[in-house]
Write a protein that holds these residues in place. Structure first.
Motif, PDB file in Angstrom:
ATOM      1  N   ALA A  32       0.834  -1.067  -0.061  1.00  0.00           N
ATOM      2  CA  ALA A  32      -0.160  -0.170  -0.151  1.00  0.00           C
ATOM      3  C   ALA A  32       0.829   1.127   0.039  1.00  0.00           C
ATOM      4  O   ALA A  32       0.430   2.134  -0.962  1.00  0.00           O
ATOM      5  CB  ALA A  32      -1.128   0.116   1.122  1.00  0.00           C
ATOM      6  N   GLU A  33       1.933   1.263   0.838  1.00  0.00           N
ATOM      7  CA  GLU A  33       2.810   2.244   0.823  1.00  0.00           C
ATOM      8  C   GLU A  33       3.477   2.546  -0.465  1.00  0.00           C
ATOM      9  O   GLU A  33       3.624   3.648  -0.960  1.00  0.00           O
ATOM     10  CB  GLU A  33       3.854   2.283   1.755  1.00  0.00           C
ATOM     11  CG  GLU A  33       3.380   2.215   3.366  1.00  0.00           C
ATOM     12  CD  GLU A  33       4.423   1.752   4.311  1.00  0.00           C
ATOM     13  OE1 GLU A  33       5.525   1.561   3.782  1.00  0.00           O
ATOM     14  OE2 GLU A  33       4.162   1.894   5.500  1.00  0.00           O
ATOM     15  N   LYS A  34       3.835   1.515  -1.086  1.00  0.00           N
ATOM     16  CA  LYS A  34       4.692   1.668  -2.550  1.00  0.00           C
ATOM     17  C   LYS A  34       3.416   2.112  -3.654  1.00  0.00           C
ATOM     18  O   LYS A  34       3.763   3.103  -4.272  1.00  0.00           O
ATOM     19  CB  LYS A  34       4.923   0.138  -3.000  1.00  0.00           C
ATOM     20  CG  LYS A  34       6.211  -0.404  -2.328  1.00  0.00           C
ATOM     21  CD  LYS A  34       6.487  -1.697  -3.001  1.00  0.00           C
ATOM     22  CE  LYS A  34       7.976  -2.231  -2.249  1.00  0.00           C
ATOM     23  NZ  LYS A  34       8.227  -3.589  -2.600  1.00  0.00           N
ATOM     24  N   GLN A  35       2.171   1.674  -3.356  1.00  0.00           N
ATOM     25  CA  GLN A  35       1.179   2.131  -4.261  1.00  0.00           C
ATOM     26  C   GLN A  35       1.022   3.798  -4.098  1.00  0.00           C
ATOM     27  O   GLN A  35       0.869   4.488  -5.210  1.00  0.00           O
ATOM     28  CB  GLN A  35      -0.030   1.601  -4.136  1.00  0.00           C
ATOM     29  CG  GLN A  35      -1.267   1.854  -4.848  1.00  0.00           C
ATOM     30  CD  GLN A  35      -0.950   1.364  -6.427  1.00  0.00           C
ATOM     31  OE1 GLN A  35      -0.200   0.743  -6.784  1.00  0.00           O
ATOM     32  NE2 GLN A  35      -1.699   2.041  -7.220  1.00  0.00           N
ATOM     33  N   ALA A  36       1.033   4.027  -2.938  1.00  0.00           N
ATOM     34  CA  ALA A  36       0.541   5.323  -2.446  1.00  0.00           C
ATOM     35  C   ALA A  36       1.905   6.388  -3.017  1.00  0.00           C
ATOM     36  O   ALA A  36       1.631   7.391  -3.598  1.00  0.00           O
ATOM     37  CB  ALA A  36       0.562   5.649  -1.128  1.00  0.00           C
ATOM     38  N   LYS A  37       2.902   5.791  -2.883  1.00  0.00           N
ATOM     39  CA  LYS A  37       4.325   6.545  -3.583  1.00  0.00           C
ATOM     40  C   LYS A  37       4.224   6.542  -5.030  1.00  0.00           C
ATOM     41  O   LYS A  37       4.603   7.864  -5.533  1.00  0.00           O
ATOM     42  CB  LYS A  37       5.459   6.054  -3.198  1.00  0.00           C
ATOM     43  CG  LYS A  37       5.850   6.060  -1.755  1.00  0.00           C
ATOM     44  CD  LYS A  37       7.025   5.449  -1.200  1.00  0.00           C
ATOM     45  CE  LYS A  37       7.300   5.560   0.386  1.00  0.00           C
ATOM     46  NZ  LYS A  37       8.506   4.676   0.946  1.00  0.00           N
ATOM     47  N   ALA A  38       3.926   5.619  -5.712  1.00  0.00           N
ATOM     48  CA  ALA A  38       3.645   5.358  -7.133  1.00  0.00           C
ATOM     49  C   ALA A  38       2.816   6.417  -7.761  1.00  0.00           C
ATOM     50  O   ALA A  38       3.049   7.302  -8.715  1.00  0.00           O
ATOM     51  CB  ALA A  38       3.387   4.336  -7.577  1.00  0.00           C
ATOM     52  N   ILE A  39       1.558   6.592  -7.036  1.00  0.00           N
ATOM     53  CA  ILE A  39       0.495   7.672  -7.417  1.00  0.00           C
ATOM     54  C   ILE A  39       1.058   8.990  -7.118  1.00  0.00           C
ATOM     55  O   ILE A  39       0.729   9.984  -7.957  1.00  0.00           O
ATOM     56  CB  ILE A  39      -0.813   7.523  -6.656  1.00  0.00           C
ATOM     57  CG1 ILE A  39      -1.423   6.018  -6.756  1.00  0.00           C
ATOM     58  CG2 ILE A  39      -1.797   8.436  -6.655  1.00  0.00           C
ATOM     59  CD1 ILE A  39      -2.607   5.472  -5.888  1.00  0.00           C
ATOM     60  N   GLU A  40       1.853   9.303  -5.910  1.00  0.00           N
ATOM     61  CA  GLU A  40       2.106  10.491  -5.672  1.00  0.00           C
ATOM     62  C   GLU A  40       3.226  11.118  -6.719  1.00  0.00           C
ATOM     63  O   GLU A  40       3.295  12.171  -7.031  1.00  0.00           O
ATOM     64  CB  GLU A  40       2.690  10.638  -4.251  1.00  0.00           C
ATOM     65  CG  GLU A  40       3.345  11.888  -3.883  1.00  0.00           C
ATOM     66  CD  GLU A  40       4.020  11.787  -2.575  1.00  0.00           C
ATOM     67  OE1 GLU A  40       4.414  13.063  -1.913  1.00  0.00           O
ATOM     68  OE2 GLU A  40       4.046  10.891  -1.705  1.00  0.00           O
ATOM     69  N   ALA A  41       3.986  10.128  -7.192  1.00  0.00           N
ATOM     70  CA  ALA A  41       5.127  10.453  -8.175  1.00  0.00           C
ATOM     71  C   ALA A  41       4.669  10.906  -9.525  1.00  0.00           C
ATOM     72  O   ALA A  41       4.893  11.585 -10.089  1.00  0.00           O
ATOM     73  CB  ALA A  41       6.109   9.241  -8.036  1.00  0.00           C
ATOM     74  N   ILE A  42       3.403   9.843  -9.824  1.00  0.00           N
ATOM     75  CA  ILE A  42       2.655  10.187 -11.156  1.00  0.00           C
ATOM     76  C   ILE A  42       2.231  11.582 -11.015  1.00  0.00           C
ATOM     77  O   ILE A  42       2.297  12.475 -11.826  1.00  0.00           O
ATOM     78  CB  ILE A  42       1.770   9.256 -11.344  1.00  0.00           C
ATOM     79  CG1 ILE A  42       2.453   7.952 -11.518  1.00  0.00           C
ATOM     80  CG2 ILE A  42       0.914   9.585 -12.419  1.00  0.00           C
ATOM     81  CD1 ILE A  42       3.255   7.662 -12.950  1.00  0.00           C
TER      82      ILE A  42
END
Length: 534
Positions: A497-507
């Motif tokens: 979930a943390e990785k997913q949140a970081k990926a969304i934030e980066a995009i």
């Protein structure tokens, strides 16, 4: 121009010898007719298309054939021919679904009192008899119990539970079974041989499976396949017509699972979605394939050598352990039942695949010798070969109480990765939380929702893995109770979930993306964003 007759009517059995898959009913009726032990009311039950009405008509011919009461009606006398064409005056067929009222039943029963016009018996075939109203059933009770000698009733239904017990007790009941796929396929092959229509074995097997035990449905699908293939029946055409999943997708999915290639799993799921394939059917077929792999592992002789994809089935049977196949089979079944609860079918299907991926062993090629290799870096083999890394060993010297530490300090999630567990034993370990953890004593707590995993067989596998890991017997105890949520599975989900949140934030912070949103009013499709797999 002559009109072509549909196969279901053209190839309808005309006598008992032509019937397929109902040998128990045929034997009972044949013996009764030959011994002249006739009942006044018969009840035929079974699903659609298994031969209820067909048997009723053959029975009518057997009772009224001009050669006499016989189990083998001649088929050429006026009575037999008129029954086949549906024009026999003393054969009354009633659809109870459209004649539910008591008035219809009373009129029918009043006519039953009169002798047959030209036949030996007046036959009443009442289809879907369970649709009659309660008052209509009551009206026919007396006649069913003591009918005139010249009257025979043949009742047919797909739902016998709705028939009053007072009616059931007055009838001789025969339960027709669903016709096995092999018998349906063989029957279709005989019909196509006489129709002189090219076909292949696999296409007939697909049609037989889609018919789900109904010969009438199989013949209707066969008509459709002939039209779809322009007079030729081929596997690819039948698959397209039925919307059946290409088996190569299923094998590719399992092979990607062997490689623990999550990106390939999602890529295959995307291809299947692009072709508008049913994910419900995909999970059903995947469970079927897993069943065949389990058979190949336990009873290899059960898989015929002429089975399509024979080599790939046995390759997967060697790649997976039996425990893994049993676990994946359960995951596929649960995934299918939960499909309607998922946000959409794609999400439900891919979540099922991710669940399988989560419980894959870390290395399917690990053999007994490799398990003896030390886990530490650059350590010589010997008595210390089974010991964990120095850092982990230091951590394990003191019992860990999960309620007093942060998740990053827990040793149990890291330890589960080192134990090389598979299948249900791995699931039990990953859903457990360490209450006490040392090299001598380990206490694990399982939440009530997962208590079904506490099978002694799986506990013993974890015990054996721990003994091997520490190189000595370890005291292992399980309990059921509330947990803090710091199980290996929970921690892994949190990390994802943390990785997913970081990926969304980066995009979202990407300058190019921001520019597209501002200038073209573009919108981000959040579910399509996936973190990079390292």
């Amino acid at each position: 121009m002559s009109q072509t007759q549909v196969l279901a009517r053209k190839w309808r059995p005309r006598n008992f010898s032509e019937l397929t898959g109902q040998e128990h009913v045929i034997k009972a009726l044949t013996n009764a007719l030959e011994q002249n032990r006739l009942h006044h009311a018969y009840l035929l039950t079974g699903t659609r298309g298994v031969g209820k009405t067909t048997i009723a008509r053959i029975l009518a011919k057997s009772l009224n054939c001009e050669t006499g009461v016989t189990a083998t009606p001649c088929g050429v006398c006026p009575a037999c021919q008129q029954i086949d064409t549906g024009s026999f005056i003393d054969l009354i067929e009633l659809d109870a679904a459209s004649n539910t009222q008591v008035d219809n039943m009373r009129e029918l029963l009043e006519n039953a009192l009169y002798a047959p016009t030209s036949a030996r018996y007046k036959i009443y075939i009442i289809d879907e008899v369970h649709m009659l109203s309660k008052s209509a059933f009551n009206a026919m009770l007396k006649t069913l119990e003591e009918p005139p000698a010249h009257v025979k009733f043949v009742l047919a239904t797909t739902d016998p539970q709705k028939i009053p017990i007072t009616v059931l007790s007055r009838c001789l009941q025969f339960n027709l079974k669903q016709i096995p796929q092999t018998q349906i396929a063989d029957h279709l092959k005989k019909i196509l041989a006489q129709e002189k229509i090219p076909n292949d074995v696999l296409s007939l097997q697909l049609i037989a499976r889609a018919a789900q035990g109904s010969m009438r449905d199989a013949l209707s699908l066969l008509d459709q396949a002939i039209a779809f293939g322009e007079g030729t029946i081929e596997e690819t055409g039948v698959r397209d017509m039925l919307g059946i999943i290409d088996q190569s997708y299923l094998f590719d999915l399992l092979e990607a699972l062997v490689q623990k290639n999550g990106l390939k799993l999602l890529s295959l799921a995307d291809e299947m979605e692009a072709q508008c394939l049913s994910f419900d059917a995909a999970l059903q077929d995947l469970a079927t394939l897993l069943h065949r792999i389990a058979l190949a592992q336990a009873v290899p002789q059960a898989i015929s050598e002429d089975t399509p994809e024979y080599a790939r089935i046995f390759a997967l049977a060697k790649a997976f352990t039996p425990d893994d196949i049993q676990l994946f089979y359960q995951i596929a079944l649960h995934g299918r039942s939960d499909l309607s609860l998922a946000p959409d079918e794609y999400a439900g299907f891919t979540m099922t695949l991710m669940r399988m991926l989560t419980f894959m062993p870390d290395d399917l090629t690990v053999n007994h010798q490799l398990l003896q290799v030390p886990v530490t870096d650059n350590k010589p083999s010997g008595k210390t070969a089974h010991k964990p890394p120095v850092k982990t060993e230091h951590t394990l010297q003191h019992p860990i109480h999960s309620t007093n530490v942060d998740s990053s300090d827990l040793a149990w999630p890291q330890l589960t990765q080192q134990l090389k567990l598979t299948g249900m034993a791995k699931m039990l370990a990953q859903h457990s939380e360490a209450r006490a953890l040392s090299a001598e004593n380990i206490e694990l707590c399982v939440p009530d929702v997962h208590k079904h995993l506490l099978d002694k067989k799986y506990q013993d596998k974890i015990q054996a893995a721990l003994n091997t890991y520490f190189g000595k017997p370890v005291m292992l105890n399980f309990s059921i109770g509330s947990i803090t949520g710091l199980t290996p599975v929970a921690l892994q989900q949190r990390e994802e979930a943390e990785k997913q949140a970081k990926a969304i934030e980066a995009i979202e912070k990407d300058p190019i993306v921001q520019e597209l949103i501002e200038q073209f009013d573009a919108k981000l499709i959040i579910p399509s964003i996936k973190p990079i797999q390292k």
